[in-house]
Design an enzyme around this catalytic site. Structure first.
Site, mmCIF file in Angstrom:
data_model
loop_
_atom_site.group_PDB
_atom_site.id
_atom_site.type_symbol
_atom_site.label_atom_id
_atom_site.label_comp_id
_atom_site.label_asym_id
_atom_site.label_seq_id
_atom_site.Cartn_x
_atom_site.Cartn_y
_atom_site.Cartn_z
ATOM 1 C CG HIS A 58 -1.809 -1.070 1.137
ATOM 2 N ND1 HIS A 58 -3.067 -1.049 0.396
ATOM 3 C CD2 HIS A 58 -1.956 -2.303 1.901
ATOM 4 C CE1 HIS A 58 -3.646 -2.303 0.660
ATOM 5 N NE2 HIS A 58 -3.048 -3.081 1.594
ATOM 6 C CD GLU A 59 6.085 2.937 3.118
ATOM 7 O OE1 GLU A 59 5.582 2.124 4.135
ATOM 8 O OE2 GLU A 59 7.023 3.777 3.471
ATOM 9 N NE ARG A 60 8.266 -1.434 -0.823
ATOM 10 C CZ ARG A 60 8.518 -2.786 -0.538
ATOM 11 N NH1 ARG A 60 8.037 -3.735 -1.044
ATOM 12 N NH2 ARG A 60 9.480 -2.818 0.819
#
Lengths: 263, 383
Positions: free
Chosen positions: B245-247
């Site tokens: 999700h972060e990337r």
């Protein structure tokens, strides 16, 4: 209180660089981003606040093509109860009087205590509110920057006067007010509001529904027509300050001091 | 152009609502926050939470909006227009870095007590994985959480923690076993008000200056056992999933920020007269600009492809790793290239392009460095 707020879909000046089209007849409308006219947004916020205080209903109305539905839906997501789109091929090219004629027909179909417009829109003419009031034979106040409800028949409205002065008036309802920016702080539109109105049907009324004769509105009825559209040449007295914001501010302060505007 | 293929009128209404908020509540204050080295996240998040911007995908039961990935993308694209990298990063920590694991693996208790206030904007969240000796090499972390009755005792330190000085809770990865392998780690929700927690240092950074970054210290900090996210020993795997999700969040913020950077540069090149002609007339500059625009479009299309894959429930780790790698490479080349076109003015801190240049560098380092993305992809390819 039943309030009708007239809203318009206009080019968003914060999103577009506005230029004149090559024919010199209008602004260049290719790839423009549109949004609700800023003054109208203040009017809708004021109407919502009034209804929050005393009860009633806010209806937003726009004259335009199907694209105008997006601004109606936006204002409904903000808190207006109903929307109404006045749309007909014969409405295209209306002047201020034509727009007021169409709006008058819509007002007559309802039972509104109060009609609000923005003080002006993208064309800057600021005439629809006044004309609409005259056609309805209702009292009118322009550049309204405060509204206080005295009773169910009377409002106390503040008007912004040249030179930073303020005027207070009592006005009898039903009436028309044109709203100045700064009267309130319009709320933002949230996801919940958007979802609530996403699939709401917005009624569309055309010339026949409104009983408006096509010769009295649109290009056919317009007695004010734009002849030319251009950016004026810089005059001799004009000076454009350049540089960063800080530099421009410094130059402006210096100029004001030199010219006696600041002591 | 062509966005109507992917986004409905409702998506576009949400886009305008977020843009309006960004233009009025964030962008006018960015310079001030950059100067101070911190932004008032509680205030900003509260306003965003009230409007429903912090829980697009999350269940309505927890105050979320229960919307699809396209809405999440709309949010990430619009915060990409913020005139710095620090604030979008702080928001993405709240929505895409510190809360997905609670949403996917957390108990009802954790969702009610921490995720719900994070969605409402009543709590600021941070993700605490990196340590002084463990960055992209996540398995090297040394912070320990030792089970003791109804508690875990936390000892160690974390560094480079975004939102670290303001966070009300951390989603933290700690070692819960000395055994080798990936099943020796667990994820916890760590409330920062408990004794034993200390912000040991606010860090001074090259860029992302409006975002506070901290070094955190845990000294025999007692964490209730119920704050364990999911199953003990599965934290590493859970964090690897949370990293997706972060990337992913890096990608829209990159192509939107990059496009804004090009627009800023073109505006300058049109007005800058050199040897009697505007700089934009120089072919070498125009060709570089369109090369970057082409790459920006490729990244955008890869992102849209990933959203479609996510909507179809497919595994996107390969594509996201590629997108993250591509984002870092693009910005590393482009930010310097655009600044170069500004000449001496680009070197001045007052110019937005210099901020873009400073902030952009983090994309190839944070959330798994480009080298790590390349390693992941090599393994996936069987090299």
């Amino acid at each position: 209180m039943e309030i009708l707020v007239c809203v318009k879909r206009v080019p968003d000046t914060s999103e577009n660089e506005i230029g004149v089209n090559s024919a010199g007849t209008d602004i260049d409308r290719d790839d423009l981003v549109y949004s609700v006219n800023e003054w109208d947004n203040y009017a809708v916020e004021e109407a919502i606040q009034i209804v929050d205080r005393v009860g009633g209903k806010v209806t937003v109305v726009a004259v335009g093509d199907s694209e105008s539905e997006e601004v109606l839906r936006r204002e409904m997501a903000m808190g207006a109860n109903d929307g109404l789109l006045l749309s007909d091929d014969s409405f295209g090219g209306s002047d201020g009087k034509g727009i007021a004629t169409i709006l008058k027909a819509a007002v007559k179909k309802g039972n509104y205590d109060l009609v609000l417009t923005g003080a002006q829109a993208d064309a800057g003419a600021g005439q629809v509110g006044g004309m609409l009031a005259a056609m309805l034979d209702q009292p009118y106040a322009s550049l309204v920057n405060s509204i206080e409800i005295i009773n169910d028949k009377t409002l106390k409205v503040g008007r912004e006067i040249e030179g930073g002065n303020q005027e207070m008036n009592e006005i009898q309802m039903p009436c028309v007010l044109s709203i100045q920016t700064g009267i309130n702080e319009p709320r933002y539109v949230g996801i919940r509001g958007i979802r609530k109105v996403a699939s709401v049907e917005i009624p569309v009324l055309g010339a026949l529904d409104l009983g408006v004769s096509s010769g009295s509105v649109g290009s056919a009825g317009a007695k004010v027509k734009v002849q030319d559209y251009f950016v004026p040449q810089l005059g001799k007295g004009a000076e454009i300050l350049e540089g960063s914001t800080e530099e421009i501010i410094d130059k402006l302060i210096e100029l004001l001091k030199v010219k006696g505007g600041l002591k | 152009m062509g966005s109507e293929i992917y986004f409905t009128k409702e998506h576009e209404m949400v886009r305008k609502a977020i843009r309006d908020f960004v233009n009025k509540e964030i962008n006018p204050y960015v310079d001030e926050w950059e100067e101070k080295g911190i932004a008032p996240l509680h205030e900003i998040f509260k306003k965003m939470g009230d409007l429903g911007f912090l829980g697009m995908r999350y269940d309505e039961k927890y105050g979320g909006e229960g919307l699809d990935y396209w809405y999440e993308l709309v949010l990430l694209e619009e915060i990409g227009h913020i005139r710095c990298g620090g604030i979008p990063m702080a928001i993405a920590v709240q929505t895409n870095m510190a809360t997905p694991a609670i949403n996917e693996f957390g108990s009802e208790y954790l969702k009610e007590k921490y995720m719900k206030p994070a969605i409402k904007g009543d709590m600021v969240a941070a993700i605490a994985v990196t340590e002084p000796d463990a960055g992209s090499d996540v398995a090297a972390i040394r912070t320990t959480a030792t089970k003791n009755g109804n508690h875990y005792i936390l000892n160690g330190s974390k560094t480079f923690i975004t939102n670290g000085t303001q966070a009300d809770f951390l989603t933290l990865l700690a070692r819960t076993s000395d055994n080798p392998g990936y099943h020796s780690f667990s994820l916890f929700v760590v409330p920062t008000k408990l004794p034993g927690f200390q912000v040991s240092k606010k860090l001074d950074k090259l860029g992302m200056r409006s975002s506070d970054t901290a070094e955190l210290y845990f000294d025999n900090m007692k964490i209730p056992a119920e704050n364990l996210i999911g199953i003990e020993g599965e934290g590493f795997i859970q964090q690897m999933q949370q990293f997706q999700h972060e990337r992913f969040a890096c990608m829209p913020m990159t192509y939107i920020g990059a496009k804004d950077m090009i627009e800023e540069t073109v505006k300058y090149l049109r007005g800058r007269i050199v040897f009697g002609k505007p700089l934009i007339t120089k072919q070498v500059l125009r060709h570089r600009l369109v090369k970057w625009l082409t790459e920006i479009e490729c990244l955008k299309q890869l992102t849209y492809h990933i959203v479609r894959m996510k909507m179809a429930g497919q595994d996107v780790s390969r594509e996201i790793s590629m997108g993250k790698l591509f984002s870092g490479n693009l910005l590393d080349e482009m930010a310097g290239g655009c600044l170069q076109m500004f000449g001496g003015m680009g070197f001045m801190n007052e110019m937005l392009i210099s901020r873009y240049y400073r902030d952009s560098k983090l994309i190839s380092i944070g959330g798994g460095a480009s080298e790590v993305m390349s390693d992941i992809l090599s393994k996936l390819e069987g090299f």
